[in-house]
Design a protein around this motif. Structure first.
Motif, PDB file in Angstrom:
ATOM      1  N   SER A   1       0.847  -1.191   0.000  1.00 56.44           N
ATOM      2  CA  SER A   1       0.000   0.000   0.000  1.00 56.44           C
ATOM      3  C   SER A   1       0.879   1.236   0.000  1.00 56.44           C
ATOM      4  O   SER A   1       2.046   1.186   0.404  1.00 56.44           O
ATOM      5  CB  SER A   1      -0.935   0.004   1.213  1.00 56.44           C
ATOM      6  OG  SER A   1      -0.193   0.027   2.415  1.00 56.44           O
ATOM      7  N   MET A   2       0.285   2.344  -0.466  1.00 58.09           N
ATOM      8  CA  MET A   2       1.038   3.587  -0.569  1.00 58.09           C
ATOM      9  C   MET A   2       0.058   4.752  -0.543  1.00 58.09           C
ATOM     10  O   MET A   2      -1.038   4.662  -1.093  1.00 58.09           O
ATOM     11  CB  MET A   2       1.841   3.603  -1.880  1.00 58.09           C
ATOM     12  CG  MET A   2       2.608   4.891  -2.122  1.00 58.09           C
ATOM     13  SD  MET A   2       3.511   4.874  -3.703  1.00 58.09           S
ATOM     14  CE  MET A   2       4.826   3.746  -3.300  1.00 58.09           C
ATOM     15  N   ILE A   3       0.481   5.855   0.071  1.00 56.20           N
ATOM     16  CA  ILE A   3      -0.287   7.093   0.027  1.00 56.20           C
ATOM     17  C   ILE A   3      -0.012   7.769  -1.311  1.00 56.20           C
ATOM     18  O   ILE A   3       1.138   7.991  -1.687  1.00 56.20           O
ATOM     19  CB  ILE A   3       0.113   8.047   1.174  1.00 56.20           C
ATOM     20  CG1 ILE A   3      -0.122   7.387   2.534  1.00 56.20           C
ATOM     21  CG2 ILE A   3      -0.639   9.375   1.050  1.00 56.20           C
ATOM     22  CD1 ILE A   3      -1.549   7.118   2.871  1.00 56.20           C
ATOM     23  N   LEU A   4      -1.089   8.080  -2.024  1.00 51.93           N
ATOM     24  CA  LEU A   4      -0.990   8.787  -3.299  1.00 51.93           C
ATOM     25  C   LEU A   4      -1.445  10.225  -3.077  1.00 51.93           C
ATOM     26  O   LEU A   4      -2.481  10.465  -2.449  1.00 51.93           O
ATOM     27  CB  LEU A   4      -1.861   8.100  -4.347  1.00 51.93           C
ATOM     28  CG  LEU A   4      -1.518   6.620  -4.596  1.00 51.93           C
ATOM     29  CD1 LEU A   4      -2.578   5.961  -5.454  1.00 51.93           C
ATOM     30  CD2 LEU A   4      -0.141   6.479  -5.207  1.00 51.93           C
ATOM     31  N   ASP A   5      -0.673  11.164  -3.593  1.00 54.80           N
ATOM     32  CA  ASP A   5      -0.907  12.584  -3.331  1.00 54.80           C
ATOM     33  C   ASP A   5      -1.914  13.205  -4.291  1.00 54.80           C
ATOM     34  O   ASP A   5      -1.621  14.188  -4.973  1.00 54.80           O
ATOM     35  CB  ASP A   5       0.418  13.348  -3.375  1.00 54.80           C
ATOM     36  CG  ASP A   5       1.328  12.960  -2.222  1.00 54.80           C
ATOM     37  OD1 ASP A   5       0.831  12.857  -1.079  1.00 54.80           O
ATOM     38  OD2 ASP A   5       2.528  12.746  -2.456  1.00 54.80           O
ATOM     39  N   ALA A   6      -3.130  12.631  -4.322  1.00 53.93           N
ATOM     40  CA  ALA A   6      -4.210  13.148  -5.160  1.00 53.93           C
ATOM     41  C   ALA A   6      -5.523  12.595  -4.615  1.00 53.93           C
ATOM     42  O   ALA A   6      -5.538  11.521  -4.001  1.00 53.93           O
ATOM     43  CB  ALA A   6      -4.018  12.734  -6.616  1.00 53.93           C
ATOM     44  N   PRO A   7      -6.621  13.292  -4.847  1.00 50.27           N
ATOM     45  CA  PRO A   7      -7.926  12.761  -4.426  1.00 50.27           C
ATOM     46  C   PRO A   7      -8.305  11.524  -5.224  1.00 50.27           C
ATOM     47  O   PRO A   7      -7.858  11.335  -6.361  1.00 50.27           O
ATOM     48  CB  PRO A   7      -8.889  13.918  -4.690  1.00 50.27           C
ATOM     49  CG  PRO A   7      -8.166  14.882  -5.553  1.00 50.27           C
ATOM     50  CD  PRO A   7      -6.705  14.612  -5.445  1.00 50.27           C
ATOM     51  N   VAL A   8      -9.136  10.687  -4.633  1.00 43.68           N
ATOM     52  CA  VAL A   8      -9.464   9.394  -5.229  1.00 43.68           C
ATOM     53  C   VAL A   8     -10.065   9.530  -6.631  1.00 43.68           C
ATOM     54  O   VAL A   8      -9.792   8.694  -7.502  1.00 43.68           O
ATOM     55  CB  VAL A   8     -10.364   8.554  -4.291  1.00 43.68           C
ATOM     56  CG1 VAL A   8     -11.784   9.113  -4.224  1.00 43.68           C
ATOM     57  CG2 VAL A   8     -10.349   7.086  -4.702  1.00 43.68           C
ATOM     58  N   ASP A   9     -10.865  10.542  -6.883  1.00 45.27           N
ATOM     59  CA  ASP A   9     -11.456  10.686  -8.219  1.00 45.27           C
ATOM     60  C   ASP A   9     -10.384  10.930  -9.281  1.00 45.27           C
ATOM     61  O   ASP A   9     -10.485  10.425 -10.403  1.00 45.27           O
ATOM     62  CB  ASP A   9     -12.501  11.801  -8.244  1.00 45.27           C
ATOM     63  CG  ASP A   9     -13.763  11.430  -7.480  1.00 45.27           C
ATOM     64  OD1 ASP A   9     -14.018  10.217  -7.288  1.00 45.27           O
ATOM     65  OD2 ASP A   9     -14.493  12.350  -7.062  1.00 45.27           O
ATOM     66  N   GLN A  10      -9.364  11.699  -8.941  1.00 44.36           N
ATOM     67  CA  GLN A  10      -8.261  11.939  -9.878  1.00 44.36           C
ATOM     68  C   GLN A  10      -7.451  10.661 -10.096  1.00 44.36           C
ATOM     69  O   GLN A  10      -7.068  10.343 -11.226  1.00 44.36           O
ATOM     70  CB  GLN A  10      -7.360  13.062  -9.355  1.00 44.36           C
ATOM     71  CG  GLN A  10      -6.234  13.413 -10.296  1.00 44.36           C
ATOM     72  CD  GLN A  10      -5.301  14.482  -9.726  1.00 44.36           C
ATOM     73  OE1 GLN A  10      -5.581  15.112  -8.707  1.00 44.36           O
ATOM     74  NE2 GLN A  10      -4.171  14.668 -10.380  1.00 44.36           N
ATOM     75  N   VAL A  11      -7.200   9.934  -9.018  1.00 44.82           N
ATOM     76  CA  VAL A  11      -6.463   8.669  -9.126  1.00 44.82           C
ATOM     77  C   VAL A  11      -7.252   7.685  -9.990  1.00 44.82           C
ATOM     78  O   VAL A  11      -6.711   7.087 -10.923  1.00 44.82           O
ATOM     79  CB  VAL A  11      -6.184   8.071  -7.734  1.00 44.82           C
ATOM     80  CG1 VAL A  11      -5.547   6.690  -7.854  1.00 44.82           C
ATOM     81  CG2 VAL A  11      -5.309   9.001  -6.905  1.00 44.82           C
ATOM     82  N   TRP A  12      -8.530   7.538  -9.694  1.00 47.16           N
ATOM     83  CA  TRP A  12      -9.345   6.579 -10.425  1.00 47.16           C
ATOM     84  C   TRP A  12      -9.420   6.934 -11.906  1.00 47.16           C
ATOM     85  O   TRP A  12      -9.365   6.068 -12.774  1.00 47.16           O
ATOM     86  CB  TRP A  12     -10.734   6.470  -9.807  1.00 47.16           C
ATOM     87  CG  TRP A  12     -11.552   5.391 -10.427  1.00 47.16           C
ATOM     88  CD1 TRP A  12     -12.731   5.545 -11.087  1.00 47.16           C
ATOM     89  CD2 TRP A  12     -11.260   3.987 -10.462  1.00 47.16           C
ATOM     90  NE1 TRP A  12     -13.186   4.313 -11.537  1.00 47.16           N
ATOM     91  CE2 TRP A  12     -12.300   3.350 -11.164  1.00 47.16           C
ATOM     92  CE3 TRP A  12     -10.214   3.210  -9.971  1.00 47.16           C
ATOM     93  CZ2 TRP A  12     -12.334   1.978 -11.390  1.00 47.16           C
ATOM     94  CZ3 TRP A  12     -10.239   1.843 -10.201  1.00 47.16           C
ATOM     95  CH2 TRP A  12     -11.283   1.235 -10.897  1.00 47.16           C
ATOM     96  N   SER A  13      -9.506   8.212 -12.201  1.00 39.13           N
ATOM     97  CA  SER A  13      -9.524   8.657 -13.591  1.00 39.13           C
ATOM     98  C   SER A  13      -8.250   8.231 -14.324  1.00 39.13           C
ATOM     99  O   SER A  13      -8.284   7.872 -15.498  1.00 39.13           O
ATOM    100  CB  SER A  13      -9.689  10.171 -13.643  1.00 39.13           C
ATOM    101  OG  SER A  13      -9.650  10.622 -14.964  1.00 39.13           O
TER     102      SER A  13
END
Length: 144
Positions: free
Chosen positions: A6-18
């Motif tokens: 697992s890792m923290i991604l520096d973006a909101p989930v909607d941006q990541v999912w896109s």
């Protein structure tokens, strides 16, 4: 065996999912993937097969088993690869961290391999593929 990273991604989930939703979009954010294309079906339809050309010259072929726009995950299996694994099924999931507007990226798999290869496969799958891929995704999301 079970491999979980697992890792923290520096973006909101909607941006990541896109960025990750399309099964053939992996070459846009994963530095290990030189090219990705759909062999059958569409990039979001379960049962579709993607072909990955890896930067080291190897090929992976994978089937999209499940995709959820509501729960932000996709599950796939490997049908062809250079890895000495069997029955490989993996899920890449994204969970919103509402306090900081970041995303928790979770990538995990279950597969069989010869016992003497377990440590090596855990390192290759967990570190090189999963952490390497999510690091590339994080850089892509930051615009680097």
């Amino acid at each position: 065996m079970h491999v979980f990273r697992s890792m923290i991604l520096d973006a909101p989930v909607d941006q990541v999912w896109s960025a990750v939703r399309a099964f053939d979009g992996v070459s846009g954010w994963n530095p290990a993937v030189a090219n990705a294309r759909m062999e059958t079906g569409s990039a979001t339809s379960p049962g579709s097969i993607r072909h990955l050309d890896i930067v080291d010259g190897t090929v992976f072929r994978e089937t999209l088993l499940e995709l959820s726009d509501v729960e932000h995950f996709y599950t796939y299996d490997i049908i062809e690869s250079p890895l000495p694994v069997r029955n490989y099924v993996s899920t890449h999931r994204f969970v919103p961290i509402t306090h900081t507007d970041q995303t928790l990226g979770i990538w995990e798999s279950r597969f069989d391999c010869d016992m003497e290869l377990e440590n090596e496969m855990a390192a290759i799958v967990g570190e090189q593929i999963y952490i390497g891929g999510m690091t590339g995704l994080n850089e892509f999301l930051k615009g680097n």
